[in-house]
Design a protein around this motif. Structure first.
Motif, PDB file in Angstrom:
ATOM      1  N   GLY A   4       0.805  -1.207   0.000  1.00 53.15           N
ATOM      2  CA  GLY A   4       0.000   0.000   0.000  1.00 53.15           C
ATOM      3  C   GLY A   4       0.841   1.262   0.000  1.00 53.15           C
ATOM      4  O   GLY A   4       0.546   2.238  -0.685  1.00 53.15           O
ATOM      5  N   HIS A  24       0.030   3.563  -3.330  1.00 58.82           N
ATOM      6  CA  HIS A  24      -1.064   4.512  -3.162  1.00 58.82           C
ATOM      7  C   HIS A  24      -0.698   5.900  -3.660  1.00 58.82           C
ATOM      8  O   HIS A  24       0.449   6.303  -3.585  1.00 58.82           O
ATOM      9  N   GLY A  56      -3.529   7.662   2.190  1.00 57.32           N
ATOM     10  CA  GLY A  56      -3.472   6.228   1.930  1.00 57.32           C
ATOM     11  C   GLY A  56      -2.139   5.639   2.347  1.00 57.32           C
ATOM     12  O   GLY A  56      -2.074   4.555   2.931  1.00 57.32           O
ATOM     13  N   ILE A  61     -10.502   6.934   0.069  1.00 60.93           N
ATOM     14  CA  ILE A  61      -9.793   6.943   1.344  1.00 60.93           C
ATOM     15  C   ILE A  61     -10.667   6.487   2.492  1.00 60.93           C
ATOM     16  O   ILE A  61     -10.202   5.814   3.405  1.00 60.93           O
ATOM     17  N   ASN A  74     -10.527   2.917   2.786  1.00 59.52           N
ATOM     18  CA  ASN A  74      -9.242   2.495   3.364  1.00 59.52           C
ATOM     19  C   ASN A  74      -9.292   2.576   4.884  1.00 59.52           C
ATOM     20  O   ASN A  74      -8.830   1.665   5.566  1.00 59.52           O
TER      21      ASN A  74
END
Lengths: 102, 179
Positions: free
Chosen positions: A21, A25, A30, B38, B41
């Motif tokens: 990630g 990202h 993120g 987001i 996430n």
């Protein structure tokens, strides 16, 4: 469930998912979320070693608590930096914030 | 008289719950990194932390498990949500990364994972004769305030500095914006 290796591999998986990630990202938030996953893999490893290999059961717990404290401080600082960056550049995509690039 | 334990052995239930928690933690972790939105996430991160908190129960520590829930799910995820909600355009980061970047990141993380697993399989852990089994919160508190006293105080200082610094940095952005 009873072996140290299960927990260690789980920690390694969390670490690698977090690393994936962090690398892929596009936005700063993120990436920060992925960093939390990496820290959690480390905490899981500390707890697993504490349970299976430590002669003193409090050491690993204390270390996991310290990791959590550091993660909280890091989240506070990084989020405020992100808000400042957003105010300055009006963008939090990492590719577009390149003023320091020579 | 038959009880449920006659049909389903408790050890099987414990194992089932353990693997369920592993599944929750890993699927949450994937959800925390893969979607471009987001908010998704952050929700995935909360789910993953929840699973890890359950796994901490299997590692013998209720206290650390509760702290995981309080600090990660209760504090850190909520802070992220606040930061996203308080600055609406931050959600604009919702574009997919390029395929090239995705493949490179995948290769790097898979290679790291394979290297880590190789290392773990090759390592020899010396088993202990008598592992410590003093899990009470009382002992933990005493250790935190005696052996790890300096670290404990440093973490408190770090948190204070971090929060004051966060306020300062955010205010710095405001004053620059006004100029």
């Amino acid at each position: 469930m009873e072996s140290l290796l299960t927990y260690l591999i789980l920690g390694a998986l969390l670490f690698c998912i977090g690393m994936f990630g962090l690398l892929q990202h596009n936005s700063l938030i993120g990436m920060l979320i992925a960093t939390e996953l990496i820290l959690n893999g480390a905490g899981l490893n500390a707890m697993a070693f504490n349970f299976f290999l430590s002669s003193d059961a409090t050491t690993g717990q204390a270390f996991t608590l310290f990791i959590m404290g550091i993660a909280a401080a890091e989240a506070a600082i990084a989020l405020s930096i992100m808000i400042a960056v957003f105010r300055r550049f009006h963008d939090i995509r990492v590719d577009s914030i390149s003023q320091l690039k020579g | 008289m038959n009880t449920i334990a006659d049909f389903i052995p408790p050890i099987l239930v414990a194992q089932g719950i353990f693997w369920l928690l592993v599944l929750i933690a890993l699927s949450g972790a994937v959800m925390a990194v893969v979607p471009a939105k987001i908010v998704h996430n952050v929700l995935g991160l909360a789910q993953s932390m929840f699973g890890v908190a359950g796994i901490y129960l299997y590692l013998g520590s209720q206290f650390v498990s509760m702290m995981q829930l309080l600090i990660y799910v209760g504090a850190i995820c909520v802070t992220y949500i606040f930061a996203i909600m308080l600055s609406p355009p931050m959600e604009l980061g919702g574009e997919k990364p390029t395929l090239f970047k995705l493949i490179l990141a995948l290769i790097a993380s898979v290679v790291t994972f394979i290297a880590l697993v190789q290392m773990l399989l090759g390592a020899q852990w010396a088993p202990l004769a008598a592992p410590g089994r003093d899990w009470t919160i009382k002992t933990l508190g005493q250790v935190l305030l005696t052996r790890y006293f300096l670290v404990f105080e440093l973490i408190s200082l770090l948190l204070v500095v971090a929060i004051i610094g966060a306020i300062m940095i955010t205010n710095l952005g405001v004053s620059r914006e006004r100029k």
